[in-house]
Design a protein around this motif. Structure first.
Motif, PDB file in Angstrom:
ATOM      1  N   GLU A  54      31.376  20.810   2.011  1.00 19.63           N
ATOM      2  CA  GLU A  54      31.308  22.141   1.429  1.00 19.63           C
ATOM      3  C   GLU A  54      31.025  23.166   2.517  1.00 19.63           C
ATOM      4  OE1 GLU A  54      26.639  22.181   0.005  1.00 19.63           O
ATOM      5  OE2 GLU A  54      28.172  21.627  -1.434  1.00 19.63           O
ATOM      6  N   LEU A  55      31.419  24.397   2.249  1.00 20.26           N
ATOM      7  CA  LEU A  55      31.190  25.480   3.197  1.00 20.26           C
ATOM      8  C   LEU A  55      29.752  25.958   3.104  1.00 20.26           C
ATOM      9  CD1 LEU A  55      34.419  27.571   2.559  1.00 20.26           C
ATOM     10  CD2 LEU A  55      33.963  26.045   4.469  1.00 20.26           C
ATOM     11  N   ASP A  56      29.241  26.472   4.213  1.00 17.99           N
ATOM     12  CA  ASP A  56      27.913  27.066   4.203  1.00 17.99           C
ATOM     13  C   ASP A  56      27.940  28.328   3.353  1.00 17.99           C
ATOM     14  OD1 ASP A  56      26.964  25.119   5.913  1.00 17.99           O
ATOM     15  OD2 ASP A  56      27.352  26.316   7.708  1.00 17.99           O
ATOM     16  N   LYS A  57      26.878  28.542   2.600  1.00 18.39           N
ATOM     17  CA  LYS A  57      26.798  29.739   1.779  1.00 18.39           C
ATOM     18  C   LYS A  57      26.388  30.915   2.655  1.00 18.39           C
ATOM     19  CE  LYS A  57      25.709  27.119  -2.291  1.00 18.39           C
ATOM     20  NZ  LYS A  57      24.678  26.496  -3.052  1.00 18.39           N
ATOM     21  N   PRO A  58      27.031  32.075   2.462  1.00 15.74           N
ATOM     22  CA  PRO A  58      26.641  33.234   3.265  1.00 15.74           C
ATOM     23  C   PRO A  58      25.233  33.675   2.893  1.00 15.74           C
ATOM     24  CG  PRO A  58      28.184  33.884   1.558  1.00 15.74           C
ATOM     25  CD  PRO A  58      28.080  32.386   1.522  1.00 15.74           C
ATOM     26  N   PRO A  59      24.512  34.259   3.828  1.00 15.57           N
ATOM     27  CA  PRO A  59      23.153  34.707   3.512  1.00 15.57           C
ATOM     28  C   PRO A  59      23.179  35.812   2.462  1.00 15.57           C
ATOM     29  CG  PRO A  59      23.839  35.538   5.641  1.00 15.57           C
ATOM     30  CD  PRO A  59      24.902  34.591   5.178  1.00 15.57           C
ATOM     31  N   ASN A  60      22.175  35.817   1.610  1.00 14.95           N
ATOM     32  CA  ASN A  60      22.079  36.858   0.595  1.00 14.95           C
ATOM     33  C   ASN A  60      21.755  38.193   1.256  1.00 14.95           C
ATOM     34  OD1 ASN A  60      22.583  35.090  -1.457  1.00 14.95           O
ATOM     35  ND2 ASN A  60      20.447  34.662  -1.873  1.00 14.95           N
ATOM     36  N   THR A  61      22.494  39.211   0.876  1.00 14.55           N
ATOM     37  CA  THR A  61      22.255  40.550   1.395  1.00 14.55           C
ATOM     38  C   THR A  61      21.455  41.315   0.360  1.00 14.55           C
ATOM     39  OG1 THR A  61      24.376  40.448   2.535  1.00 14.55           O
ATOM     40  CG2 THR A  61      23.359  42.602   2.329  1.00 14.55           C
ATOM     41  N   ARG A  62      20.374  41.909   0.802  1.00 17.99           N
ATOM     42  CA  ARG A  62      19.515  42.631  -0.128  1.00 17.99           C
ATOM     43  C   ARG A  62      20.226  43.873  -0.647  1.00 17.99           C
ATOM     44  NH1 ARG A  62      13.956  43.102   2.930  1.00 17.99           N
ATOM     45  NH2 ARG A  62      13.684  44.612   1.281  1.00 17.99           N
ATOM     46  N   LEU A  63      19.977  44.178  -1.898  1.00 19.82           N
ATOM     47  CA  LEU A  63      20.592  45.325  -2.541  1.00 19.82           C
ATOM     48  C   LEU A  63      20.199  46.627  -1.851  1.00 19.82           C
ATOM     49  CD1 LEU A  63      22.424  46.150  -4.849  1.00 19.82           C
ATOM     50  CD2 LEU A  63      20.414  46.340  -6.296  1.00 19.82           C
TER      51      LEU A  63
END
Length: 111
Positions: A54-63
């Motif tokens: 599986e691909l690495d999940k992109p980091p969550n960007t804060r709103l």
């Protein structure tokens, strides 16, 4: 002389990548069968060695960061400056609002 010798050797023995050999040769090199696939032991070994497929999940960007990035765009800064400059110069809101409308209309027509 080395080029002529390399051309005579089949690509699989020269260290060619998987895209340069046939599917059957690749299956033989990996020690598997095209009809049966990997054995359970081979699949478990690959999972331990390489991890899940599986691909690495992109980091969550804060709103709040996304909001900040939207407000620092060139067009937004231009709109704010065009609205604030006449207000600062004349002390009325009317001219600043007209400038914002004119710039928005121009951007809409161009886009």
């Amino acid at each position: 002389a080395a080029m002529a010798m390399a051309a005579a050797v089949p690509p699989a023995t020269v260290g060619a990548g998987p895209q340069e050999i046939t599917v059957e040769e690749l299956a033989q090199e990996l020690g598997t069968s095209l009809a049966e696939g990997l054995s359970d032991a081979q699949a478990a070994e690959g999972l331990l060695r390489d991890g899940p497929n599986e691909l690495d999940k992109p980091p969550n960007t804060r709103l709040s960061y996304l909001y900040f990035m939207q407000l620092t765009g060139f067009v937004v800064i231009l709109l704010v400056c065009s609205a604030v400059a006449p207000i600062a110069a004349s002390g009325t809101w009317q001219r600043g609002g007209e400038n914002v409308i004119l710039i928005l209309r121009r951007e809409w027509q161009m886009g």
